[in-house]
Write an enzyme that holds these catalytic residues in place. Structure first.
Site, PDB file in Angstrom:
ATOM      1  N   GLU A   1       0.800  -1.156   0.047  1.00 39.61           N
ATOM      2  CA  GLU A   1      -0.064  -0.021  -0.049  1.00 39.61           C
ATOM      3  C   GLU A   1       0.990   1.274  -0.004  1.00 39.61           C
ATOM      4  O   GLU A   1       1.865   1.238   0.662  1.00 39.61           O
ATOM      5  CB  GLU A   1      -0.934  -0.150   1.455  1.00 39.61           C
ATOM      6  CG  GLU A   1      -1.891   1.181   1.374  1.00 39.61           C
ATOM      7  CD  GLU A   1      -2.715   1.276   0.188  1.00 39.61           C
ATOM      8  OE1 GLU A   1      -3.419   0.332  -0.056  1.00 39.61           O
ATOM      9  OE2 GLU A   1      -2.575   2.445  -0.694  1.00 39.61           O
TER      10      GLU A   1
ATOM     11  N   LEU B   1      -0.781   4.702  -0.016  1.00 38.04           N
ATOM     12  CA  LEU B   1      -1.424   5.918   0.640  1.00 38.04           C
ATOM     13  C   LEU B   1      -0.530   6.443   1.652  1.00 38.04           C
ATOM     14  O   LEU B   1       0.191   6.031   2.282  1.00 38.04           O
ATOM     15  CB  LEU B   1      -2.825   5.311   0.917  1.00 38.04           C
ATOM     16  CG  LEU B   1      -2.955   4.309   2.156  1.00 38.04           C
ATOM     17  CD1 LEU B   1      -2.688   5.221   3.569  1.00 38.04           C
ATOM     18  CD2 LEU B   1      -4.576   3.768   2.061  1.00 38.04           C
TER      19      LEU B   1
ATOM     20  N   LEU C   1      10.639  17.856  -1.762  1.00 38.25           N
ATOM     21  CA  LEU C   1      11.666  18.992  -1.392  1.00 38.25           C
ATOM     22  C   LEU C   1      11.138  20.120  -0.519  1.00 38.25           C
ATOM     23  O   LEU C   1      11.706  21.180  -0.627  1.00 38.25           O
ATOM     24  CB  LEU C   1      12.117  19.435  -2.888  1.00 38.25           C
ATOM     25  CG  LEU C   1      12.865  18.569  -3.794  1.00 38.25           C
ATOM     26  CD1 LEU C   1      13.330  19.186  -5.183  1.00 38.25           C
ATOM     27  CD2 LEU C   1      14.018  18.049  -3.279  1.00 38.25           C
TER      28      LEU C   1
ATOM     29  N   CYS D   1       5.526   5.236   9.357  1.00 33.58           N
ATOM     30  CA  CYS D   1       6.163   4.128   8.119  1.00 33.58           C
ATOM     31  C   CYS D   1       7.675   4.489   7.753  1.00 33.58           C
ATOM     32  O   CYS D   1       8.515   3.589   7.727  1.00 33.58           O
ATOM     33  CB  CYS D   1       5.481   4.364   6.920  1.00 33.58           C
ATOM     34  SG  CYS D   1       3.499   3.626   6.917  1.00 33.58           S
TER      35      CYS D   1
ATOM     36  N   ARG E   1       2.338   8.899  15.794  1.00 38.51           N
ATOM     37  CA  ARG E   1       3.323   7.881  15.565  1.00 38.51           C
ATOM     38  C   ARG E   1       4.687   8.757  15.135  1.00 38.51           C
ATOM     39  O   ARG E   1       4.677   9.066  14.063  1.00 38.51           O
ATOM     40  CB  ARG E   1       2.970   6.588  14.809  1.00 38.51           C
ATOM     41  CG  ARG E   1       1.870   5.616  15.680  1.00 38.51           C
ATOM     42  CD  ARG E   1       1.377   4.576  14.848  1.00 38.51           C
ATOM     43  NE  ARG E   1       0.722   4.844  13.450  1.00 38.51           N
ATOM     44  CZ  ARG E   1      -0.108   3.994  12.755  1.00 38.51           C
ATOM     45  NH1 ARG E   1       0.464   2.812  13.087  1.00 38.51           N
ATOM     46  NH2 ARG E   1      -0.726   4.416  11.917  1.00 38.51           N
TER      47      ARG E   1
HETATM   48  P1  NAD Z   1      -2.864   0.219  12.469  1.00 39.63           P
HETATM   49  O1  NAD Z   1      -2.005   0.190  13.521  1.00 39.63           O
HETATM   50  O2  NAD Z   1      -3.479   1.511  12.307  1.00 39.63           O
HETATM   51  O3  NAD Z   1      -3.969  -0.654  12.310  1.00 39.63           O
HETATM   52  C1  NAD Z   1      -3.665  -2.202  12.420  1.00 39.63           C
HETATM   53  C2  NAD Z   1      -5.029  -2.752  12.720  1.00 39.63           C
HETATM   54  O4  NAD Z   1      -4.821  -4.292  12.940  1.00 39.63           O
HETATM   55  C3  NAD Z   1      -5.619  -2.206  14.199  1.00 39.63           C
HETATM   56  O5  NAD Z   1      -6.836  -1.826  14.288  1.00 39.63           O
HETATM   57  C4  NAD Z   1      -5.372  -3.671  15.255  1.00 39.63           C
HETATM   58  O6  NAD Z   1      -6.189  -3.742  16.289  1.00 39.63           O
HETATM   59  C5  NAD Z   1      -5.547  -4.631  13.964  1.00 39.63           C
HETATM   60  N1  NAD Z   1      -5.161  -5.930  14.334  1.00 39.63           N
HETATM   61  C6  NAD Z   1      -4.044  -6.350  14.670  1.00 39.63           C
HETATM   62  N2  NAD Z   1      -3.957  -7.686  14.952  1.00 39.63           N
HETATM   63  C7  NAD Z   1      -5.158  -8.045  14.333  1.00 39.63           C
HETATM   64  C8  NAD Z   1      -5.664  -9.490  14.211  1.00 39.63           C
HETATM   65  N3  NAD Z   1      -4.662 -10.495  14.693  1.00 39.63           N
HETATM   66  N4  NAD Z   1      -6.764  -9.745  13.431  1.00 39.63           N
HETATM   67  C9  NAD Z   1      -7.396  -8.497  13.155  1.00 39.63           C
HETATM   68  N5  NAD Z   1      -7.141  -7.164  13.309  1.00 39.63           N
HETATM   69  C10 NAD Z   1      -5.903  -7.059  13.778  1.00 39.63           C
HETATM   70  O7  NAD Z   1      -1.907   0.169  11.298  1.00 39.63           O
HETATM   71  P2  NAD Z   1      -1.759   0.924   9.888  1.00 39.63           P
HETATM   72  O8  NAD Z   1      -1.307   2.037   9.889  1.00 39.63           O
HETATM   73  O9  NAD Z   1      -3.081   0.656   9.152  1.00 39.63           O
HETATM   74  O10 NAD Z   1      -0.796   0.042   8.961  1.00 39.63           O
HETATM   75  C11 NAD Z   1      -1.060  -1.488   8.678  1.00 39.63           C
HETATM   76  C12 NAD Z   1       0.149  -1.734   7.816  1.00 39.63           C
HETATM   77  O11 NAD Z   1       0.158  -1.201   6.757  1.00 39.63           O
HETATM   78  C13 NAD Z   1       1.398  -1.657   8.545  1.00 39.63           C
HETATM   79  O12 NAD Z   1       2.398  -2.547   7.994  1.00 39.63           O
HETATM   80  C14 NAD Z   1       2.051  -0.444   7.573  1.00 39.63           C
HETATM   81  O13 NAD Z   1       3.390  -0.369   7.772  1.00 39.63           O
HETATM   82  C15 NAD Z   1       1.355  -0.430   6.488  1.00 39.63           C
HETATM   83  N6  NAD Z   1       0.904   0.775   5.793  1.00 39.63           N
HETATM   84  C16 NAD Z   1       0.633   1.836   6.396  1.00 39.63           C
HETATM   85  C17 NAD Z   1       0.665   3.055   5.805  1.00 39.63           C
HETATM   86  C18 NAD Z   1       0.236   4.106   6.515  1.00 39.63           C
HETATM   87  O14 NAD Z   1       0.108   5.480   6.196  1.00 39.63           O
HETATM   88  N7  NAD Z   1      -0.608   4.203   8.116  1.00 39.63           N
HETATM   89  C19 NAD Z   1       0.749   3.250   4.376  1.00 39.63           C
HETATM   90  C20 NAD Z   1       1.351   1.980   3.802  1.00 39.63           C
HETATM   91  C21 NAD Z   1       1.404   1.033   4.343  1.00 39.63           C
END
Ligand code: NAD
Length: 451
Positions: free
Chosen positions: A158, A160, A269, A279, A346
């Site tokens: 992802e 975004l 920039l 991230c 974060r």
């Molecule tokens: P987040 O912490 O906001 O959300 C994760 C969710 O998963 C939480 O609601 C948590 O309760 C839930 N969860 C945890 N364990 C679970 C399980 N076993 N079953 C069901 N639900 C469960 O994380 P995020 O920011 O959405 O990021 C998720 C992933 O995407 C990460 O690997 C991150 O690096 C990646 N990512 C994040 C972004 C960003 O901007 N936040 C962008 C691209 C990629």
């Protein structure tokens, strides 16, 4: 009968909720799986558990249409879907590795609820090679008698950005799907049919997204390389800003002029306090750690990361220079979210800076339109209105360029402050207006007479 287009989204954080709400809003049937009971309750009422522009409307309309609901029941989700997006958290772990415990737990729950063929799609950012580990973890949890051939893992990272997550999801630059089974890659790509069609609707040919189909390890690497490059661009311009400061040059003009070169481009920039968020820090650390494990010294990544930490401390040094000594001085921090448009704190630069200032005896107040308390600095009083936080301050520091802070009237600010110093950690304020109001303005690498 289960439709081939029904998808499950595991984890309802920033990525999972946006994915689930947007896909359902575009007409797909989606089941969101979330283990946090409080989030689950909010989500099923159509309330987003965090702030992201345009998300809640889509969430509500998708739930009202019956195309989206959230559950903690993996069996229900697995029985009704064939494509499962894994969007759980991968926070920083030890030695640069992300903590994979949520991915492992979700994989085990998926395996235990699996009876027929599913494509499991990793959207969580996971170390390169995790696809193999994930298949083995799911397999170890399969019920007796279920053929391991039912498991197929595809990577679909992802890209975004928080603050514009819905817009980014609906109008992506590219969609990357990586897998070693071409049927599975096609199946995941087809989930994006509506997103691709929606993007074409913009009528802007430059916004046409590219679908990149590749192998799994390459897809996993693309995500890390993309974030590492963006972090590098920011640390690079910050280094140029620091050089500008000692040479009496202006980084804003330097950035503008170099950005006009189509090989460089104008975006990312913006000199300032550096990157934060969930991230860039963890992904650059993970890539550096993967490099080291394979005997490659990640020279650039190490420098990018060190430069970013130094940039936060540069703000503290600027305050020390102007307020000497910091002990007993009142400093107002404008902006706690790591960037505007989100309430995510974060790895926010604000926390590092506040802690360092407090260690030096400064008294901190803060304001943020979306954050009412900063985890890790709960003692700091946070005001929703910037003006309330500024009253009596010796110095004001802009760390998040929320529009309401950029619209502050400097004459009013000068009247309310006890001191004169404005540190613009995002080079987003108008230096002339600040100086005109009798304030001492300092940006990052910006040429101003007061510097
Ligand atoms: P987040 O912490 O906001 O959300 C994760 C969710 O998963 C939480 O609601 C948590 O309760 C839930 N969860 C945890 N364990 C679970 C399980 N076993 N079953 C069901 N639900 C469960 O994380 P995020 O920011 O959405 O990021 C998720 C992933 O995407 C990460 O690997 C991150 O690096 C990646 N990512 C994040 C972004 C960003 O901007 N936040 C962008 C691209 C990629």
């Amino acid at each position: 009968m289960t439709s081939d287009k029904s998808v499950a989204v595991i984890g309802s954080g920033y990525v999972g909720t946006v994915l689930a709400a947007c896909l359902a809003d575009l007409g797909q049937s989606v089941i969101g799986v979330e283990i946090d009971p409080e989030k689950l309750e909010l989500l099923n009422k159509g309330v987003a558990p965090f702030y992201e522009e345009g998300l809640e409307t889509r969430l509500k309309s998708a739930i009202d249409s019956g195309r989206l609901f959230f559950t903690d029941d993996y069996h229900l989700a697995m029985d009704k879907t064939h494509v499962v997006f894994l969007c759980v958290d991968t926070p920083p772990g030890t030695n640069g590795h992300p903590n994979m415990s949520s991915v492992a737990a979700a994989a085990e729950s998926i395996g235990a609820a699996m009876h027929e063929k599913h494509v499991i799609v990793t959207k969580s950012t996971v170390p390169v090679g995790s696809g193999n580990w994930l298949e083995a973890t799911i397999e170890s949890a399969l019920p007796d008698g279920v053929d391991p051939d039912v498991i197929c893992v595809v990577s679909n990272p992802e890209f975004l950005r928080e603050g514009s997550a819905v817009e980014d999801f609906l109008h992506p630059d590219r969609i990357v799907v990586g897998g070693d089974n071409s049927d599975a890659v096609e199946k995941v790509s087809s989930v994006y049919e509506q997103v691709l069609a929606q993007s074409f609707d913009t009528g802007d040919p430059s916004r046409k997204p590219i679908l990149v189909k590749t192998d799994r390890a390459t897809a996993e690497t693309i995500k890390y390389a993309a974030n590492a490059f963006l972090a590098t661009k920011i640390s690079f311009i910050n280094e140029i800003a620091n050089i500008c400061e000692s040479l009496d040059a202006d980084v804003e003009e330097v950035a503008h002029a170099i950005g006009l070169d189509s090989r460089i481009g104008p975006r990312f920039l913006n000199a300032g306090v550096g990157w934060g968020g969930s991230c860039f820090g963890k992904d650059t650390a993970a890539l550096a750690s993967m490099a080291r494990e394979h005997g490659i010294e990640p020279l650039i990544l190490d420098a990018v990361r060190r430069g970013n930490t130094n940039q936060r401390h540069a703000i503290v040094r600027k305050l020390q220079h102007h307020l000497r000594p910091l002990r007993g001085r009142r400093v107002t921090i404008l902006g706690l979210a790591f960037k505007p448009g989100t309430d995510d704190t974060r790895d926010t630069p604000a926390l590092t800076i506040i802690r360092s200032l407090e260690e030096k005896g400064a008294i901190i107040r803060a304001s943020d339109p979306m954050v009412s308390e900063l985890p890790g600095a709960e003692d700091v009083k946070v005001f929703a209105d910037g003006i309330d936080a500024i009253r009596g301050a010796d110095a004001v520091v802009l760390l998040t360029e929320w529009p309401e802070f950029l619209a502050l009237d400097f004459a009013e600010v000068a009247d309310l402050m006890r001191g004169r110093v404005i540190i613009d950690g995002r080079n987003a304020l108008d230096p002339e207006a600040a100086i005109g109001a009798g304030l001492v303005y300092e940006g990052i690498g910006r040429y101003t007479p007061h510097r």
